[in-house]
Enzyme design. Structure first.
Site, short mmCIF file in Angstrom:
data_model
loop_
_atom_site.label_atom_id
_atom_site.label_comp_id
_atom_site.label_asym_id
_atom_site.label_seq_id
_atom_site.Cartn_x
_atom_site.Cartn_y
_atom_site.Cartn_z
N GLU A 26 0.81 -1.57 -0.08
CA GLU A 26 0.08 0.02 0.27
C GLU A 26 0.55 1.24 0.00
O GLU A 26 2.12 1.17 0.98
CB GLU A 26 -1.21 0.30 1.58
CG GLU A 26 -0.19 0.07 2.26
CD GLU A 26 -1.29 -0.10 4.00
OE1 GLU A 26 -2.17 0.72 3.49
OE2 GLU A 26 -0.54 -0.51 4.92
N ASP A 37 15.37 -0.35 12.51
CA ASP A 37 16.46 0.39 12.13
C ASP A 37 15.29 1.39 12.42
O ASP A 37 15.21 2.42 11.15
CB ASP A 37 17.06 0.03 10.35
CG ASP A 37 17.74 1.11 10.28
OD1 ASP A 37 19.15 2.28 11.04
OD2 ASP A 37 17.95 1.58 9.20
#
Length: 296
Positions: free
Chosen positions: A88, A196
């Site tokens: 998406e 991260d």
């Protein structure tokens, strides 16, 4: 290239027409998708990102973009096929543009992502990539073993550069002294991490006003490790950390929380030394010296 995505899009919206302006695809319904195609050498990166996002979506629906398909993620695609990725589309703005979003993100990390546990141990089932650095992953029975392997992998990469001998030597001391001292006593379970989580990989969905995280390099580890790079580079409001620990207390022993933070930040300083060179080596060395003085 468009032909790669058409069958997958038609499964999602059988009666729609699609306009391609990669990486953006827009359907006649107004729905938008994000799509990319890589080279054969990027196959592991695409797989690692897709599997990380899928895990995050399972743990905290809506917190990360939903992946619809990715080449090889189901094990069926041939290794000669160029990797692709379809998810998406999110229009993402800076996390600092909405003070409340930082609180919501801290709460969702604490109550959803970092409550999603592995039954396999510490690690992840496929390699993931922190920046361009490959994290081998695999499974470990203890967090001490897992984190030592992660640090060891970075030190191995630095040795191959032939100019970080002091850093590598002290790094091995951290592995033999500091990691057992700080991590062996912890009574924790492996929970899902983004891996991260710096400000460049978090933001606000402009359509909903809700926080969103992306570009993960996930693995199952100690929840506190996920806060490390956010501290280094900033961009997260103070209320993010406050709300996080309001819902998820600091791990015992609490008096070693800051030392553990230094240890977890060390991973990212070492990784940035691998990626960008000696400008980060001094910061990594200072972290090592602090840890070695505190953990004789």
């Amino acid at each position: 290239m468009n032909k790669i995505f058409i069958p997958h899009l038609q499964q999602i919206e059988p009666h729609a027409q699609f306009t391609f302006n990669l990486p953006l695809i827009e359907s006649s319904s107004g729905r938008k998708y994000y799509a990319k195609v890589g080279s054969l050498s990027e196959r592991e990166q695409f797989l690692g990102e897709a599997e990380s996002l899928r895990a995050i979506h399972n743990a905290a629906p809506g917190l990360a973009p939903q992946v619809f398909t990715a080449a090889g993620s189901d094990g069926s695609a041939a290794t000669s096929e160029r990797p692709f990725f379809l998810s998406e589309y999110r229009d993402i703005t800076s996390l600092t543009s909405n003070h409340k979003a930082g609180e919501v993100l801290g709460m969702r990390l604490a109550t959803e992502l970092h409550e999603y546990k592995s039954t396999m141990g510490f690690g992840f089932h496929v390699p993931t990539f922190c920046g361009a650095t490959r994290q081998d992953n695999g499974w470990h029975q203890t967090w001490e073993e897992c984190y030592s392997a992660m640090i060891g992998s970075l030190l191995s990469k630095l040795r191959n550069k032939d100019r970080f001998s002091e850093l590598c030597s002290k790094g091995e001391q951290v592995r033999s002294k500091v990691i057992p001292h700080l991590l062996r006593p912890l009574e924790i379970e492996p929970v899902l991490l983004h891996g991260d989580l710096w400000s460049g990989n978090a933001g606000i969905d402009s359509s909903s006003g809700q926080p969103v995280i992306f570009d993960p390099s996930s693995y199952y580890g100690h929840n506190e490790a996920d806060l490390a790079i956010a501290r280094i580079f900033g961009g997260f409001p103070r209320n993010f950390f406050e709300k996080y620990h309001e819902h998820l207390s600091k791990t015992e022993p609490v008096d070693q929380y800051e030392l553990r933070a230094d240890l977890y930040e060390l991973y990212h300083y070492l990784n940035h030394t691998v990626l960008f060179g000696s400008s980060y080596a001094g910061s990594a060395l200072r972290k090592m010296n602090t840890l070695l003085r505190a953990c004789p």
